[in-house]
Motif scaffolding. Structure first.
Motif, PDB file in Angstrom:
ATOM      1  N   ASN A 156       0.721  -1.198   0.086  1.00 26.71           N
ATOM      2  CA  ASN A 156       0.054  -0.005  -0.125  1.00 26.71           C
ATOM      3  C   ASN A 156       0.797   1.272   0.008  1.00 26.71           C
ATOM      4  OD1 ASN A 156      -2.426  -1.472  -0.262  1.00 26.71           O
ATOM      5  ND2 ASN A 156      -3.011  -1.144   1.941  1.00 26.71           N
ATOM      6  N   GLU A 157       2.221   0.904   0.486  1.00 28.27           N
ATOM      7  CA  GLU A 157       3.142   2.364   0.321  1.00 28.27           C
ATOM      8  C   GLU A 157       3.026   2.645  -1.124  1.00 28.27           C
ATOM      9  OE1 GLU A 157       4.493   4.257   2.652  1.00 28.27           O
ATOM     10  OE2 GLU A 157       3.701   2.959   4.174  1.00 28.27           O
ATOM     11  N   ILE A 158       3.201   1.513  -2.159  1.00 32.16           N
ATOM     12  CA  ILE A 158       3.355   2.202  -3.427  1.00 32.16           C
ATOM     13  C   ILE A 158       2.022   2.014  -4.414  1.00 32.16           C
ATOM     14  CG2 ILE A 158       5.695   2.101  -3.930  1.00 32.16           C
ATOM     15  CD1 ILE A 158       5.445  -0.831  -4.669  1.00 32.16           C
ATOM     16  N   TYR A 159       1.156   1.149  -3.700  1.00 33.00           N
ATOM     17  CA  TYR A 159      -0.290   1.063  -4.251  1.00 33.00           C
ATOM     18  C   TYR A 159      -1.334   1.532  -3.389  1.00 33.00           C
ATOM     19  CZ  TYR A 159       2.542  -1.577  -7.841  1.00 33.00           C
ATOM     20  OH  TYR A 159       3.509  -2.025  -8.583  1.00 33.00           O
ATOM     21  N   PRO A 160      -1.421   2.610  -3.113  1.00 32.39           N
ATOM     22  CA  PRO A 160      -2.260   3.135  -1.798  1.00 32.39           C
ATOM     23  C   PRO A 160      -3.627   2.483  -1.864  1.00 32.39           C
ATOM     24  CG  PRO A 160      -0.915   4.901  -2.631  1.00 32.39           C
ATOM     25  CD  PRO A 160      -0.780   4.132  -3.589  1.00 32.39           C
ATOM     26  N   GLY A 161      -4.180   1.946  -1.096  1.00 27.88           N
ATOM     27  CA  GLY A 161      -5.570   1.456  -0.957  1.00 27.88           C
ATOM     28  C   GLY A 161      -5.866   0.200  -1.528  1.00 27.88           C
ATOM     29  N   GLN A 162      -4.633  -0.379  -2.155  1.00 26.59           N
ATOM     30  CA  GLN A 162      -5.178  -1.533  -3.022  1.00 26.59           C
ATOM     31  C   GLN A 162      -5.122  -2.861  -2.288  1.00 26.59           C
ATOM     32  OE1 GLN A 162      -3.446  -1.282  -7.084  1.00 26.59           O
ATOM     33  NE2 GLN A 162      -3.751   0.815  -7.153  1.00 26.59           N
ATOM     34  N   ASN A 163      -4.339  -2.878  -1.247  1.00 29.83           N
ATOM     35  CA  ASN A 163      -4.154  -4.115  -0.598  1.00 29.83           C
ATOM     36  C   ASN A 163      -3.693  -5.231  -1.397  1.00 29.83           C
ATOM     37  OD1 ASN A 163      -5.102  -3.027   1.885  1.00 29.83           O
ATOM     38  ND2 ASN A 163      -7.220  -3.766   1.723  1.00 29.83           N
ATOM     39  N   ARG A 164      -2.462  -4.801  -2.116  1.00 32.96           N
ATOM     40  CA  ARG A 164      -1.991  -5.971  -2.821  1.00 32.96           C
ATOM     41  C   ARG A 164      -1.159  -6.592  -2.015  1.00 32.96           C
ATOM     42  NH1 ARG A 164      -0.087  -3.633  -8.918  1.00 32.96           N
ATOM     43  NH2 ARG A 164      -1.773  -2.237  -9.159  1.00 32.96           N
ATOM     44  N   GLU A 165      -0.803  -7.794  -2.464  1.00 30.43           N
ATOM     45  CA  GLU A 165       0.073  -8.651  -1.738  1.00 30.43           C
ATOM     46  C   GLU A 165       1.589  -8.769  -2.359  1.00 30.43           C
ATOM     47  OE1 GLU A 165      -2.956 -11.624   0.396  1.00 30.43           O
ATOM     48  OE2 GLU A 165      -2.731 -12.185  -1.829  1.00 30.43           O
ATOM     49  N   VAL A 166       2.497  -9.097  -1.310  1.00 34.71           N
ATOM     50  CA  VAL A 166       3.910  -9.521  -1.940  1.00 34.71           C
ATOM     51  C   VAL A 166       3.634 -11.099  -2.028  1.00 34.71           C
ATOM     52  CG1 VAL A 166       6.417  -9.774  -1.300  1.00 34.71           C
ATOM     53  CG2 VAL A 166       4.949  -7.823  -0.703  1.00 34.71           C
TER      54      VAL A 166
ATOM     55  N   ARG B  99       7.730   8.285   3.760  1.00 35.91           N
ATOM     56  CA  ARG B  99       6.730   8.380   4.658  1.00 35.91           C
ATOM     57  C   ARG B  99       6.946   8.964   5.917  1.00 35.91           C
ATOM     58  NH1 ARG B  99       1.531   6.146   6.658  1.00 35.91           N
ATOM     59  NH2 ARG B  99       1.120   4.837   4.976  1.00 35.91           N
ATOM     60  N   TRP B 100       7.922   8.261   6.556  1.00 37.09           N
ATOM     61  CA  TRP B 100       8.529   8.408   8.106  1.00 37.09           C
ATOM     62  C   TRP B 100       9.563   9.480   8.377  1.00 37.09           C
ATOM     63  CZ3 TRP B 100       4.984   6.511  11.294  1.00 37.09           C
ATOM     64  CH2 TRP B 100       3.966   5.446  11.067  1.00 37.09           C
ATOM     65  N   LYS B 101      10.299   9.689   7.206  1.00 37.04           N
ATOM     66  CA  LYS B 101      11.242  10.457   7.440  1.00 37.04           C
ATOM     67  C   LYS B 101      10.795  12.054   7.845  1.00 37.04           C
ATOM     68  CE  LYS B 101      15.690  12.253   5.063  1.00 37.04           C
ATOM     69  NZ  LYS B 101      15.973  11.965   3.431  1.00 37.04           N
ATOM     70  N   VAL B 102      11.412  12.678   8.987  1.00 38.11           N
ATOM     71  CA  VAL B 102      11.094  13.999   9.114  1.00 38.11           C
ATOM     72  C   VAL B 102      12.078  15.019   8.590  1.00 38.11           C
ATOM     73  CG1 VAL B 102      10.555  15.416  11.342  1.00 38.11           C
ATOM     74  CG2 VAL B 102       9.941  13.084  11.195  1.00 38.11           C
ATOM     75  N   GLY B 103      11.478  16.068   7.880  1.00 41.27           N
ATOM     76  CA  GLY B 103      12.533  16.989   7.389  1.00 41.27           C
ATOM     77  C   GLY B 103      13.257  16.666   6.131  1.00 41.27           C
TER      78      GLY B 103
END
Ligand code: 4NP
Length: 148
Positions: A107-117, A144-148
């Motif tokens: 979902n990080e690269i295909y948001p909301g699609q719940n694709r599976e590895v 996503r998590w990196k600040v600044g």
């Protein structure tokens, strides 16, 4: 990083994210686990070790362990590889705060699609594809998590 056995997919995700964290000079902690304890204590699958090596990563020192409830406290984010992992991890969560920490990694690269590895355990040719997916997804995890 969580999969079923913690020998194929999540060790790759662990090694890939760890390398990106080091490249970026971040002070994050990354670990991986399996929802099963089937391979606990054992090394990553040799095919994951080989594909990682091809891209310059050494994941051979990792050891499989089972996901445990304490991981919800120890980590800010829990990435799972497929819907089955998602169900198994969510079944151990005891409140909404814990449930909110769990993400399907693609979902990080295909948001909301719940694709599976896809699980490459029974597919010798699947490891390259899994590596490529996880490499892209881990770039997005960093952003996503990196600040600044
Ligand atoms: P993983 O792959 O969840 O990506 O580590 C598997 C590893 C082992 C088994 C299944 C999937 N197994 O059945 O032992």
């Amino acid at each position: 990083m969580v999969c079923l056995g913690n020998i194929c997919r999540s060790p790759l995700a662990h090694g890939i994210l760890e390398a990106k964290i080091a490249e970026q000079g971040l002070d994050w902690t990354v670990d991986s686990a399996g929802t099963s304890g089937w391979h606990a204590g054992g090394p990553p699958d040799g095919r994951s070790v080989q594909v990682a090596k091809k891209y310059g990563l050494d994941i051979s020192g990792q050891h499989s362990r089972q996901f445990r409830h304490y991981d919800f406290e120890a980590f800010d984010a829990i990435y799972v590889m497929d819907r089955s992992n998602l169900a198994n991890v969510l079944a151990l969560a005891i409140n909404d705060e814990e449930r909110a920490k769990v993400y399907m990694i693609l979902n990080e690269i295909y948001p909301g699609q719940n694709r599976e590895v896809p699980d490459p355990y029974y597919d010798d040719n699947g490891f390259e594809e899994v590596y490529a997916m996880l490499d892209k997804a881990c770039d997005s995890v960093i952003s996503r998590w990196k600040v600044g």
